[in-house]
Design an enzyme around this catalytic site. Structure first.
Site, PDB file in Angstrom:
ATOM      1  N   LYS A  13      11.480   3.925  -3.905  1.00  0.00           N
ATOM      2  CA  LYS A  13      10.154   4.504  -3.610  1.00  0.00           C
ATOM      3  C   LYS A  13      10.065   5.017  -2.182  1.00  0.00           C
ATOM      4  CE  LYS A  13       7.659   0.808  -4.300  1.00  0.00           C
ATOM      5  NZ  LYS A  13       8.564  -0.227  -4.759  1.00  0.00           N
ATOM      6  N   ARG A  88      -0.806  -2.220  -6.528  1.00  0.00           N
ATOM      7  CA  ARG A  88       0.172  -3.093  -7.170  1.00  0.00           C
ATOM      8  C   ARG A  88      -0.474  -4.001  -8.207  1.00  0.00           C
ATOM      9  NH1 ARG A  88       4.173  -3.010  -2.948  1.00  0.00           N
ATOM     10  NH2 ARG A  88       5.992  -4.270  -3.394  1.00  0.00           N
ATOM     11  N   ARG A 127      21.140  -3.070   0.589  1.00  0.00           N
ATOM     12  CA  ARG A 127      20.215  -2.678   1.670  1.00  0.00           C
ATOM     13  C   ARG A 127      20.233  -3.714   2.805  1.00  0.00           C
ATOM     14  NH1 ARG A 127      14.232  -1.352  -0.244  1.00  0.00           N
ATOM     15  NH2 ARG A 127      13.710  -3.532  -0.036  1.00  0.00           N
ATOM     16  N   ARG A 150       9.490 -11.159  -6.471  1.00  0.00           N
ATOM     17  CA  ARG A 150       8.973  -9.786  -6.369  1.00  0.00           C
ATOM     18  C   ARG A 150       9.072  -9.068  -7.715  1.00  0.00           C
ATOM     19  NH1 ARG A 150      12.781  -8.125  -1.676  1.00  0.00           N
ATOM     20  NH2 ARG A 150      12.040  -5.994  -1.911  1.00  0.00           N
TER      21      ARG A 150
HETATM   22  P1  ADP Z   1       9.266  -3.676  -2.260  1.00  0.00           P
HETATM   23  O1  ADP Z   1       8.531  -2.754  -3.141  1.00  0.00           O
HETATM   24  O2  ADP Z   1      10.614  -3.172  -1.863  1.00  0.00           O
HETATM   25  O3  ADP Z   1       9.322  -5.079  -2.785  1.00  0.00           O
HETATM   26  P2  ADP Z   1       7.257  -3.407  -0.072  1.00  0.00           P
HETATM   27  O4  ADP Z   1       7.740  -3.081   1.284  1.00  0.00           O
HETATM   28  O5  ADP Z   1       6.491  -2.373  -0.816  1.00  0.00           O
HETATM   29  O6  ADP Z   1       8.533  -3.875  -0.877  1.00  0.00           O
HETATM   30  O7  ADP Z   1       6.361  -4.739  -0.037  1.00  0.00           O
HETATM   31  C1  ADP Z   1       6.849  -5.929   0.541  1.00  0.00           C
HETATM   32  C2  ADP Z   1       5.853  -7.058   0.322  1.00  0.00           C
HETATM   33  O8  ADP Z   1       4.608  -6.746   0.944  1.00  0.00           O
HETATM   34  C3  ADP Z   1       5.485  -7.366  -1.132  1.00  0.00           C
HETATM   35  O9  ADP Z   1       6.429  -8.193  -1.781  1.00  0.00           O
HETATM   36  C4  ADP Z   1       4.135  -8.053  -0.956  1.00  0.00           C
HETATM   37  O10 ADP Z   1       4.275  -9.372  -0.480  1.00  0.00           O
HETATM   38  C5  ADP Z   1       3.508  -7.226   0.169  1.00  0.00           C
HETATM   39  N1  ADP Z   1       2.761  -6.066  -0.352  1.00  0.00           N
HETATM   40  C6  ADP Z   1       3.042  -4.750  -0.146  1.00  0.00           C
HETATM   41  N2  ADP Z   1       2.160  -3.965  -0.767  1.00  0.00           N
HETATM   42  C7  ADP Z   1       1.293  -4.788  -1.394  1.00  0.00           C
HETATM   43  C8  ADP Z   1       0.151  -4.580  -2.224  1.00  0.00           C
HETATM   44  N3  ADP Z   1      -0.272  -3.343  -2.543  1.00  0.00           N
HETATM   45  N4  ADP Z   1      -0.506  -5.673  -2.697  1.00  0.00           N
HETATM   46  C9  ADP Z   1      -0.102  -6.907  -2.402  1.00  0.00           C
HETATM   47  N5  ADP Z   1       0.968  -7.180  -1.635  1.00  0.00           N
HETATM   48  C10 ADP Z   1       1.661  -6.137  -1.139  1.00  0.00           C
END
Ligand code: ADP
Length: 204
Positions: A13, A88, A127, A150
């Site tokens: 993404k 999310r 990564r 996750r």
């Molecule tokens: P990835 O999609 O690679 O797991 P992100 O960088 O998008 O990682 O997100 C890392 C962490 O940040 C998530 O696992 C969560 O803990 C938090 N996070 C990010 N975006 C959200 C969201 N929209 N709602 C809730 N938690 C979020």
């Protein structure tokens, strides 16, 4: 253009959102980046989010919705944005829809990167290794244990958003298993954008 990019952790993404943002001249708004910056700063949001992120759990809807609404109200987002990592949960999606409606704004498309789960662990381990080799910090949640959490959060809380946006007529699904440039080309095609050489990383 106002876009959302949807996909599991490790789907690519961030890479694709950056390319789209560059091409469209709109900011890439990553809630993961916003939250990690808050953690580094030690702000109240960061303190609330730190342990949840490290475990791979989701941060509360109110916190992330407020972060995003604050950012899209900034002048930089006046001509659009691409949201990476948000929404999310259905709660976030509904709250976001309501806020957009109130501002008389609409989404142009929701781009879904489809990948099979078995490749994700390999991608995340790769990564983490690359970051370490480059002397960059390794994310606290780029380890097999947090990744499991996750992925589970994605499966149960985020995956249903594909149906939500399909029903709204906004979903465009692209196969995220192909080489990065091919995925970019497909996304551009979905948005009817002409790709330019500079848009593709390996060439430009
Ligand atoms: P990835 O999609 O690679 O797991 P992100 O960088 O998008 O990682 O997100 C890392 C962490 O940040 C998530 O696992 C969560 O803990 C938090 N996070 C990010 N975006 C959200 C969201 N929209 N709602 C809730 N938690 C979020």
């Amino acid at each position: 253009m106002r876009l959302i990019i949807l996909g599991p952790p490790g789907a690519g993404k961030g890479t694709q959102a950056a390319r789209l943002a560059e091409r469209l001249g709109v900011p890439q708004l990553s809630t993961g980046d916003m939250l990690r910056a808050a953690v580094t700063k030690g702000s109240p949001v960061g303190l609330a989010a730190r342990d949840l992120i490290a475990r791979g759990e989701l941060v509360g809807d109110d916190i992330v919705v407020n972060c995003v609404l604050g950012r899209i109200a900034e002048p930089g987002a006046a001509s659009g944005f691409i949201l990476d990592g948000f929404p999310r949960t259905l709660g976030q999606a509904r709250a976001f829809d309501q806020a957009l409606e109130k501002a008389h704004l609409g989404l142009d498309a929701v781009l879904e990167l489809k990948v099979v789960e078995s490749v994700l662990l390999d991608r995340i381990i790769y990564r983490a290794r690359e970051a370490k080799a480059a002397g960059l910090p390794v994310r606290a949640d780029d380890n097999p244990e947090a990744l499991k959490v996750r992925l589970e959060a994605y499966r149960t809380q985020t995956q249903p958003l594909a149906d939500y946006y399909r029903t709204a007529g906004l979903l465009r699904t692209v196969n995220g298993l192909r080489p990065v440039d091919e995925v970019t080309s497909s996304l551009f095609a979905e948005l009817r954008l002409q790709p330019r050489t500079a848009d593709l990383g390996s060439l430009g």
